[in-house]
Design an enzyme around this catalytic site. Structure first.
Site, PDB file in Angstrom:
ATOM      1  N   SER A  95       0.798  -1.234   0.000  1.00 24.52           N
ATOM      2  CA  SER A  95       0.000   0.000   0.000  1.00 24.52           C
ATOM      3  C   SER A  95       0.824   1.274   0.000  1.00 24.52           C
ATOM      4  CB  SER A  95      -0.945   0.016   1.200  1.00 24.52           C
ATOM      5  OG  SER A  95      -2.005  -0.890   1.009  1.00 24.52           O
ATOM      6  N   LYS A 132       0.389   3.465  -3.013  1.00 25.43           N
ATOM      7  CA  LYS A 132      -0.810   4.269  -3.279  1.00 25.43           C
ATOM      8  C   LYS A 132      -0.526   5.756  -3.523  1.00 25.43           C
ATOM      9  CE  LYS A 132      -3.823   1.039  -0.811  1.00 25.43           C
ATOM     10  NZ  LYS A 132      -4.586   0.766   0.432  1.00 25.43           N
ATOM     11  N   TYR A 149      -3.606  -2.743  -9.994  1.00 22.77           N
ATOM     12  CA  TYR A 149      -3.391  -2.496  -8.566  1.00 22.77           C
ATOM     13  C   TYR A 149      -2.588  -3.635  -7.937  1.00 22.77           C
ATOM     14  CZ  TYR A 149      -4.405  -2.027  -3.599  1.00 22.77           C
ATOM     15  OH  TYR A 149      -4.288  -1.944  -2.234  1.00 22.77           O
ATOM     16  N   TYR A 166      -4.346   5.107   7.766  1.00 21.25           N
ATOM     17  CA  TYR A 166      -5.644   4.461   7.974  1.00 21.25           C
ATOM     18  C   TYR A 166      -6.312   4.955   9.261  1.00 21.25           C
ATOM     19  CZ  TYR A 166      -3.685   1.385   4.408  1.00 21.25           C
ATOM     20  OH  TYR A 166      -3.112   0.900   3.256  1.00 21.25           O
ATOM     21  N   VAL A 187       1.114  -3.247   4.094  1.00 18.35           N
ATOM     22  CA  VAL A 187       1.035  -4.509   4.831  1.00 18.35           C
ATOM     23  C   VAL A 187       2.259  -5.389   4.597  1.00 18.35           C
ATOM     24  CG1 VAL A 187      -1.468  -4.514   4.934  1.00 18.35           C
ATOM     25  CG2 VAL A 187      -0.300  -5.582   2.973  1.00 18.35           C
TER      26      VAL A 187
END
Length: 602
Positions: free
Chosen positions: A57, A60, A182, A234, A252
């Site tokens: 992630s 992103k 992705y 998050y 992660v």
């Protein structure tokens, strides 16, 4: 410091690697690397900083950056919001009001960003993503095929998000294509050192500090960092901002990047994750570094201070042009009507506001003003606007404004001396700008009828005036008249003595090489002054270059004539030496005063 932080965090073995992607569960769980990269590309590192792992992630913000570059702010904003979600990163949900993903840092927003990448086909679009990441990392990155296949086999939830996005029209392409891209971007392999350089690139306004290649525009970098600040961690974003205070993104795979704009990037790799999906050791290490290094972006070391380093009038610190007695008297009376302001540091809004306010409070009845920008670093756009507005206002009041800006930080090119130009002037050093101010004062305040182009006959030169008439007449016969063209070198450094020069008209300049590689003026002499005395008296070569600044008329006593005076007319020679010593001392004293005030020029 990194060693100490590493030691503090190493023994924390809480948490576990992500296991919903089989390949991620197979990593060595206790790997731990910590890097800090400066905004000029130096990487400090400790631990497992060269172990390859997948970006996950942390990809992103970089895909979001590429989407912004492809579609523009408005084009991306039509598909992705920029609000914290308060939901898990893989929640199958959209904002109820807008029907858009909350932000690009959660999976729905990231899949949408992947769908917005331009390209001929799916392969070309992913290749553009890979090249984008490589520009940030400063080397060619590759995809981990095994991790990609593992994600593709198990990524049902992400496929559900993709179909949801397609069903409401947020993405208008094949959802399988967007989700596959992705998966691929998350499977790009990097190291902790790579991530540190990627973070440092964001810290350096989108320019890779090692390769100097621009990866992202300054404006879009600001947008990406803003979203990382509010959404990058998050559900732990609020705690992160209060305890660490840096734009950041976790993955992660066990990585975290954090950015202090303008200064540095931090990266951590440790696969054990907490309940929010963030690296346990990574969060702890970033907290400890932020505390020890005082990195929190709300930490203020001191209140905003004025950017003005010094300010003074030209009466207090004159130029190195030696003026005639009449002009010197005018400048002594009116020199406070011109001031010099030396600025330093980065000129952002707060510094520019205080600078403008300070200048306006003292401007009074100024005829001329110099703003010296040589010690200024960054100049923001708003600072440029404020200084331009100040200049326009001062010109409207009748105050001329000059800039000392050899690096063109305000976007102006250097120009020559011209006191009649209403727009003001730009100079490479403060001394010539000060001379420009003096010329303006003399033009406005010199008594009516005074001739600014001073010319004197030989018998009225100060060196001869103090002698009795017979000696003056006798000595005058030993001088030869000579005319020198503008720009002609009269004596170079190291030249042997070539005469005693009395200036009758025009100006000559003595120069020296500065440590900055430029040639600087030591002093400019005008009519009624002399040069060449020291080489004549001591028999030593010239130590400065002497150039005709204007067309010059001089009277010259050749060295052999000067030497013969000792035998032929010893009393006249003694009188001449006394006059020379007095004049040389006066010139040296004036030069020392000027140099002490203009020390920052060289």
């Amino acid at each position: 410091m990194l060693d100490e932080v590493y030691a503090v965090c190493r023994d924390d073995t809480s948490g576990a690697p992500a296991d919903y992607i089989p390949e991620l569960a197979a990593v060595a769980p206790d790997s731990f690397g910590l890097c800090l990269a400066t905004a000029d590309g130096l990487i400090y590192q400790v631990g497992d900083t060269d172990i390859g792992f997948t970006i996950q992630s942390i990809s992103k913000p970089f895909t979001y950056a590429l989407a912004l570059a492809d579609r523009g702010l408005d084009g991306v904003a039509a598909h992705i919001d920029v609000e914290p979600s308060g939901e898990p990163f893989n929640e199958i949900a959209l904002e109820p009001d807008t029907q858009r993903p909350s932000n690009p840092m959660i999976n729905s927003g990231a899949i949408t960003a992947a769908s917005l990448i331009s390209g001929r086909d799916a392969a070309d679009k992913f290749e553009r993503v890979r090249r984008c990441y490589s520009r940030f990392a400063g080397r060619e990155l590759t995809m981990d095929q095994a991790v990609y296949e593992s994600e593709a086999r198990t990524g049902y939830r992400n496929r559900a998000i993709g179909y949801m996005l397609r069903s409401v029209g947020i993405i208008d392409v094949d959802p399988d294509d967007a989700v596959d891209r992705y998966f691929r971007q998350c499977s790009i392999e990097i190291t902790c050192a790579d991530l540190a350089l990627m973070a440092a690139t964001l810290a350096d306004n989108g320019v890779n500090p090692k390769t100097r290649e621009r990866a992202l525009s300054t404006a879009l970098t600001e947008r990406v960092l803003s979203v990382m600040t509010t959404c990058g961690m998050y559900n732990a974003a609020g705690d992160w901002v209060t305890t660490v205070g840096l734009p950041a993104k976790s993955g992660v795979g066990g990585g975290i990047i954090a950015v202090l704009p303008g200064q540095l990037g931090i990266s951590v790799y440790s696969p054990r994750l907490d309940a929010q999906g963030n690296s346990v050791r990574g969060v702890a290490a970033c907290r400890e570094l932020s505390r020890r290094l005082e990195l929190h972006f709300c930490h203020v070391t001191r209140a905003a201070r004025t950017a003005i380093r010094a300010d003074y009038s030209v009466a207090q610190v004159p130029s190195r042009l030696r003026r005639s007695p009449a002009d010197a008297a005018v400048l002594a009376d009116h020199g406070d009507r011109a001031r010099v302001y030396e600025l330093h540091g980065d000129l952002l809004f707060a510094g520019a506001e205080r600078t403008v306010r300070s200048i306006e409070s003292k401007v009074g009845d100024l005829d001329a003003l110099v703003v010296d920008l040589r010690r200024v670093g960054e100049v923001s756009a708003v600072a440029r606007e404020m200084l331009a507005a100040l200049q326009n206002e001062l010109v409207r009041r009748g105050c001329r404004v000059a800039l000392v800006d050899p690096e063109a930080r305000l976007g102006h090119e250097a120009s020559s001396l011209d006191p009649e130009d209403p727009r003001g002037r730009v100079f490479i050093d403060r001394d010539t700008a000060t001379e420009w101010c003096e010329d303006i004062i003399l033009t406005r305040h010199r008594p009516p009828g005074a001739d600014p182009r001073r010319s004197i006959p030989l018998d009225e030169h100060p060196l001869l005036v103090g002698l009795d008439p017979d000696n003056r007449t006798r000595l005058g016969k030993d001088f030869e008249s000579r005319t020198i063209a503008r720009g002609e070198v009269i004596a170079d450094r190291g030249d042997p003595r070539c005469g005693l020069f009395l200036i009758l008209e025009g100006r000559v300049r003595m120069t020296f090489p500065g440590t900055d590689g430029r040639v600087h003026r030591l002093v400019t002499l005008s009519a009624g002054m002399s040069f060449g005395e020291i080489p004549m008296l001591l028999g030593q070569p010239f130590v400065n270059e002497i150039i005709a600044e204007t067309p010059v008329r001089v009277a010259v006593m050749r060295p052999e004539v000067f030497d013969h005076l000792t035998h032929d007319h010893p009393q006249l020679k003694l009188a001449l030496l006394q006059r020379l010593a007095a004049g040389a001392y006066a010139q040296m004293e004036a030069a020392v005063r000027t140099l002490s005030g203009n020390a920052g020029n060289y």
